[in-house]
Design an enzyme around this catalytic site. Structure first.
Site, PDB file in Angstrom:
ATOM      1  N   TYR A 111      -0.540 -45.803  24.360  1.00  0.00           N
ATOM      2  CA  TYR A 111      -1.530 -46.297  23.787  1.00  0.00           C
ATOM      3  C   TYR A 111      -2.532 -45.114  22.755  1.00  0.00           C
ATOM      4  CZ  TYR A 111      -4.700 -49.718  23.011  1.00  0.00           C
ATOM      5  OH  TYR A 111      -5.858 -50.318  21.946  1.00  0.00           O
ATOM      6  N   TRP A 113      -4.969 -44.774  18.950  1.00  0.00           N
ATOM      7  CA  TRP A 113      -5.147 -45.440  17.611  1.00  0.00           C
ATOM      8  C   TRP A 113      -4.577 -43.976  16.328  1.00  0.00           C
ATOM      9  CZ3 TRP A 113      -8.401 -48.337  14.212  1.00  0.00           C
ATOM     10  CH2 TRP A 113      -8.830 -49.742  14.866  1.00  0.00           C
TER      11      TRP A 113
HETATM   12  P1  PGD Z   1      -8.943 -42.195  19.949  1.00  0.00           P
HETATM   13  O1  PGD Z   1      -9.963 -41.311  20.506  1.00  0.00           O
HETATM   14  O2  PGD Z   1      -8.327 -43.076  18.738  1.00  0.00           O
HETATM   15  O3  PGD Z   1      -8.563 -42.488  21.287  1.00  0.00           O
HETATM   16  O4  PGD Z   1      -8.403 -45.022  22.307  1.00  0.00           O
HETATM   17  P2  PGD Z   1      -7.482 -44.461  22.058  1.00  0.00           P
HETATM   18  O5  PGD Z   1      -6.198 -43.674  22.404  1.00  0.00           O
HETATM   19  O6  PGD Z   1      -6.690 -45.197  20.279  1.00  0.00           O
HETATM   20  O7  PGD Z   1      -7.512 -41.291  20.182  1.00  0.00           O
HETATM   21  C1  PGD Z   1      -6.213 -41.293  19.640  1.00  0.00           C
HETATM   22  C2  PGD Z   1      -5.996 -39.800  19.535  1.00  0.00           C
HETATM   23  O8  PGD Z   1      -4.835 -39.528  18.372  1.00  0.00           O
HETATM   24  C3  PGD Z   1      -6.806 -38.688  19.212  1.00  0.00           C
HETATM   25  O9  PGD Z   1      -7.142 -37.480  20.077  1.00  0.00           O
HETATM   26  C4  PGD Z   1      -6.782 -38.402  17.520  1.00  0.00           C
HETATM   27  O10 PGD Z   1      -6.843 -36.718  17.815  1.00  0.00           O
HETATM   28  C5  PGD Z   1      -4.394 -38.337  17.985  1.00  0.00           C
HETATM   29  N1  PGD Z   1      -3.760 -37.959  16.200  1.00  0.00           N
HETATM   30  C6  PGD Z   1      -4.598 -38.590  15.007  1.00  0.00           C
HETATM   31  N2  PGD Z   1      -3.490 -38.604  14.328  1.00  0.00           N
HETATM   32  C7  PGD Z   1      -2.564 -37.928  15.052  1.00  0.00           C
HETATM   33  C8  PGD Z   1      -1.340 -37.668  14.646  1.00  0.00           C
HETATM   34  O11 PGD Z   1      -0.939 -38.048  13.286  1.00  0.00           O
HETATM   35  N3  PGD Z   1      -0.535 -37.796  15.604  1.00  0.00           N
HETATM   36  C9  PGD Z   1      -0.486 -37.316  16.551  1.00  0.00           C
HETATM   37  N4  PGD Z   1       0.588 -36.724  17.901  1.00  0.00           N
HETATM   38  N5  PGD Z   1      -1.931 -36.902  17.390  1.00  0.00           N
HETATM   39  C10 PGD Z   1      -2.475 -37.661  16.789  1.00  0.00           C
HETATM   40  C11 PGD Z   1      -8.861 -46.493  22.050  1.00  0.00           C
HETATM   41  C12 PGD Z   1      -9.450 -47.418  23.266  1.00  0.00           C
HETATM   42  O12 PGD Z   1     -10.605 -47.664  23.991  1.00  0.00           O
HETATM   43  C13 PGD Z   1      -9.781 -48.702  22.539  1.00  0.00           C
HETATM   44  S1  PGD Z   1      -8.903 -49.058  20.462  1.00  0.00           S
HETATM   45  C14 PGD Z   1     -11.352 -49.489  22.821  1.00  0.00           C
HETATM   46  S2  PGD Z   1     -11.465 -51.373  22.020  1.00  0.00           S
HETATM   47  C15 PGD Z   1     -11.051 -49.760  24.154  1.00  0.00           C
HETATM   48  N6  PGD Z   1     -12.328 -49.394  23.780  1.00  0.00           N
HETATM   49  C16 PGD Z   1     -13.342 -48.852  25.148  1.00  0.00           C
HETATM   50  C17 PGD Z   1     -14.420 -49.862  25.404  1.00  0.00           C
HETATM   51  O13 PGD Z   1     -15.406 -50.307  24.739  1.00  0.00           O
HETATM   52  N7  PGD Z   1     -15.427 -48.941  26.446  1.00  0.00           N
HETATM   53  C18 PGD Z   1     -14.697 -47.672  27.735  1.00  0.00           C
HETATM   54  N8  PGD Z   1     -14.753 -47.419  28.135  1.00  0.00           N
HETATM   55  N9  PGD Z   1     -13.583 -47.484  27.752  1.00  0.00           N
HETATM   56  C19 PGD Z   1     -12.545 -48.471  26.589  1.00  0.00           C
HETATM   57  N10 PGD Z   1     -11.243 -47.586  25.835  1.00  0.00           N
HETATM   58  C20 PGD Z   1     -10.564 -48.460  25.198  1.00  0.00           C
END
Ligand code: PGD
Length: 773
Positions: A111, A113
């Site tokens: 999972y 983004w």
């Molecule tokens: P990001 O920080 O966006 O968080 O959780 P998510 O895991 O999506 O992580 C994306 C990762 O992908 C980053 O480490 C980035 O460096 C990496 N990345 C970017 N581009 C690339 C690529 O091209 N290749 C590779 N291999 N990696 C890449 C988000 C999730 O967290 C979401 S959507 C929600 S809504 C939730 N919200 C909450 C909340 O409200 N409260 C709490 N306590 N926890 C939550 N967690 C959830």
């Protein structure tokens, strides 16, 4: 002299990268964007930051002792290896796992983004690759809105459709007279759209609505969940008690004869069962505004007056996804629909319900008639899947049964976890527990551009490029801009595109032909674009230019979209012809199906179910503050926390925590102090910001500060940086959706008087050079 500018895009919007001497020196907002996101300010510093992963790495213990469960993940040094060594080691491990355990032994849910870009989308690349090998165990739904997407099909028959086809902002700004905002419309969230937006129009829509006379009511523990300029009435509700307020409103409508009984009879089923509950016939507790006041702190008179206003005006009731990212998160979205049905305005322009107008930029934007191109993922041969937020349960309890959405399933035994484009140390709850869960599999593989905590807990770490280092097509299903995301700088150090990594692995494993279909990066972009262009033309849509013309121009305005949508208008016009996908074909205020499941934590109609952690719980005697752990203002999730905009918000290097002046004074805390936030699950340091924008007894600490354990060897260590997921609990919303309930937890806060530990989250881990690898 200014450098050359290149149009590009990100999840938080289109921008121009200014390049000089092979480096990005500045990022400028896309010139047609009326309200660009300040998150653009994070990009430049991230590109060549020391937190980037420079070359493939293998955990020393995994290399020495071989695959196997290991509690030392996250503590041992890494051995830098060459790409051929990394591919060889990983291909052999994948072969071993697939030969011995098949795809049922591989968790590829992965999972997260990742980044904008339709081709290099990390999960799509991973899924396609794993499907070529025999499939993988999936994660179902999302951390964002998993409770919503499970409950809504029982209530209105579909969910994706309503998210993609919500009533348009252009309609709301003209017709809505009263906008009830549970959770507000925080502009920070509307800046973000998966795949990116070329323009951000929400501020203008809100301004237009305000200018036309729309009245806004904000129900939230934080005042700035609606921009000040809309002049909202703020009802600072006790966190977790919104459903009680909604029931108090519903009670008033029934009690004062303000309910649209004709609408309920014609378009809904089960209102009688709900009404009995509302009146207290079942449990002896009528859900009066006075009853709601005892739970929510909202005065009964205010609730009554609001219900009357709702019944006389064109009213839109919106609930943000934050309301469903809590224990019993299924109830608020269901109750919103019920309230809107009672007002009888569903299907009218500007009336009815909304889910997530303040949660994501694409809600209420005109959906494209043909979704933009996407990489096909092939077919997954493995049937096993878990609700995505139950990943730690799966790893800790293989073979054990669990309930989900009316089914009894069994957690598979996972040997290999493969993660690309997500950061569970950002998105998952109860990080001590997650660390124990990550000790269970034989092997963990991570691709990421950055040394996230998840990368540190892997065995094989492969450096991925960022979007400016590769060619791609940017677009999203509700945005009119298709963007040629041309590569503008060389990859950092030895970073590679996911497509290159998987192509090499596929070759080593003999599945390169199904994986690549003989195409390289540019051939894929051409293939995906031309396929989309043909589909649009076949549907009778506009004749868009060829790939070469698009690539040369850099931007394509996609005009083939559904504007001015009004959700459920067809159904209102003719409920027989436009039957909903529910068993009755109507809006289900009582669901026989859910009732039959017999879940105590999600009964057959929307209900007030007391959360375990809220200010009314016995635990509040020990932990008297309610933590709201919401999405951040200064970055997208944990992405680019190293960036300038994110860093500027930190307090003594820690993530800011907002606390009410009365609570701060009581604890001797002032703005700028470092505080310790704690409960029975864990603790973290954060930087105090004293403000009356939060309700008393509420503290707000956004997610996304990179996890930084004081002692990496201790799974229960304090996070010195301010990651709230050390404090949140890892339980599903209910047996129905089993979704993420990470938004809320009870905590205590105290001034930190000890020595201030350094932030090490952005430093690469220790390495151990081994010759010949
Ligand atoms: P990001 O920080 O966006 O968080 O959780 P998510 O895991 O999506 O992580 C994306 C990762 O992908 C980053 O480490 C980035 O460096 C990496 N990345 C970017 N581009 C690339 C690529 O091209 N290749 C590779 N291999 N990696 C890449 C988000 C999730 O967290 C979401 S959507 C929600 S809504 C939730 N919200 C909450 C909340 O409200 N409260 C709490 N306590 N926890 C939550 N967690 C959830």
């Amino acid at each position: 002299m200014a450098g050359k500018r290149h149009l590009h895009t990100s999840h938080w919007g289109a921008f121009e990268a200014e390049v000089e001497g092979g480096t990005v020196v500045a990022v400028h907002p896309y010139r047609d964007d009326p309200d660009p996101s300040p998150l653009l300010g994070n990009i430049v510093a991230g590109l060549r930051h020391r937190a980037r992963i420079a070359q493939p790495m293998v955990r020393a213990g995994w290399l020495d002792r071989g695959p196997g469960p290991d509690g030392r993940r996250g503590t041992e040094p890494f051995v830098p290896v060459s790409w051929p060594t990394a591919i060889d080691l990983l291909a052999r491990e994948l072969r071993r796992v697939y030969d011995l355990h098949g795809g049922e032994g591989v968790y590829g849910g992965s999972y997260g983004w990742a980044s904008a870009g339709r081709f290099h989308h990390a999960q799509s690349q991973l899924h396609r690759f794993l499907n070529c090998l025999g499939g993988f165990v999936r994660g179902e739904h999302t951390y964002s809105n998993g409770a919503l997407t499970v409950i809504m099909p029982y209530v209105v028959g579909d969910m994706r459709g309503y998210l993609d086809r919500a009533t348009a902002w252009s309609v709301l700004e003209r017709h809505t007279e009263l906008f009830i905002c549970f959770g507000g419309i925080p502009l920070k969230n509307t800046m973000v759209t998966p795949g990116g937006a070329s323009r951000h129009p929400t501020r203008d829509h809100l301004l237009a609505a305000k200018a036309r006379g729309t009245e806004f009511v904000l129900l939230s523990p934080t005042r700035d969940d609606l921009p000040e300029f809309v002049g909202a009435e703020w009802l600072p509700v006790v966190p977790g008690s919104d459903v009680a307020v909604m029931l108090g409103l519903a009670y008033t409508l029934v009690d004062e004869g303000l309910c649209d009984r004709d609408f309920l009879a014609r378009y809904c089923v089960g209102f009688d069962r709900f009404e009995a509950y509302l009146r207290g016939t079942e449990d002896g507790a009528p859900k009066t505004p006075e009853w709601a006041e005892r739970l929510s702190g909202i005065p009964a008179g205010t609730t009554r007056a609001l219900a009357r206003r709702m019944a006389t005006k064109r009213t839109l009731i919106n609930a943000n996804w934050s309301l469903q990212r809590v224990e019993h998160g299924e109830q608020a979205p269901w109750m919103i629909v019920t309230l809107a049905a009672m007002l009888g305005q569903i299907g009218l322009p500007g009336g009815g319900f909304g889910q997530g107008y303040g949660s994501m930029g694409y809600i209420g934007r005109a959906p494209l008639r043909s979704r933009p191109p996407a990489l096909p993922q092939r077919v997954n041969a493995v049937r096993a899947a878990i609700p995505v937020a139950r990943v730690a349960d799966m790893l800790l309890h293989p073979g054990e049964p669990f309930d989900f959405d009316g089914q009894r399933r069994v957690y598979p035994r996972i040997r290999l976890v493969y993660w690309c484009g997500g950061n569970p140390f950002h998105h998952h709850q109860d990080l001590s527990r997650l660390r124990r869960a990550l000790a269970m599999p034989d092997t963990i593989v991570v691709h990421d551009p950055f040394w996230t905590a998840m990368a540190r807990h892997a065995d094989v770490v492969l450096p991925a490029t960022v979007t400016l280092e590769r060619n791609d097509i940017g677009g999203s299903p509700s945005d009119p801009g298709l963007i040629a995301m041309r590569q503008v700088i060389e990859p950092y150090a030895e970073a590679r595109n996911e497509y290159t990594i998987f192509t090499d692995l596929a070759e080593a494993l003999g599945v390169d032909s199904p994986f690549t279909e003989g195409r390289d990066e540019m051939a894929w972009l051409r293939h995906l674009y031309e396929g989309w262009r043909e589909k649009v033309a076949h549907r009778g849509g506009p004749a868009y230019p060829s790939f070469d013309e698009f690539w040369a121009a850099g931007f394509l305005e996609v005009t083939d979209a559904d504007a001015d949508l009004v959700v459920l208008k067809d159904f209102r016009d003719d409920p027989e012809r436009a039957r909903l996908g529910t068993p009755s074909g109507r809006i289900e205020i009582f669901s026989e199906t859910i009732d039959r499941f017999g879940y105590k934590d999600c009964p057959g109609h929307p209900s007030w179910l007391e959360p375990t952690e809220w200010l009314g719980a016995p635990l509040a005697d020990r932990y008297p503050l309610h933590l709201v752990a919401n999405n951040p203002t200064t970055r997208l999730h944990s992405q680019l926390d190293v960036g300038a905009f994110s860093q500027a918000s930190k307090v003594q290097g820690r993530e800011p925590i907002r606390i009410h002046p009365v609570d701060a004074a009581h604890r001797g805390i002032e703005s700028g102090d470092v505080v310790r936030v704690f409960n029975d699950r864990g603790s973290c340091l954060a930087g105090a910001v004293v403000t009356d924008a939060v309700r008393p007894r509420v503290v707000q600490l956004a997610t996304g500060a990179w996890y930084d354990p004081l002692d990496p060897a201790d799974p229960d260590a304090m996070c010195v940086h301010g990651n709230p997921n050390v404090l949140t609990f890892d339980r599903g919303t209910s047996k129905l959706a089993q979704s993420c309930s990470g938004q809320h937890a009870l905590v205590e806060v105290e001034r930190w008087t000890g020595p201030l530990p350094p932030i090490r989250a952005y430093d690469p881990p220790l390495t151990e050079r081994r010759p010949g690898l």
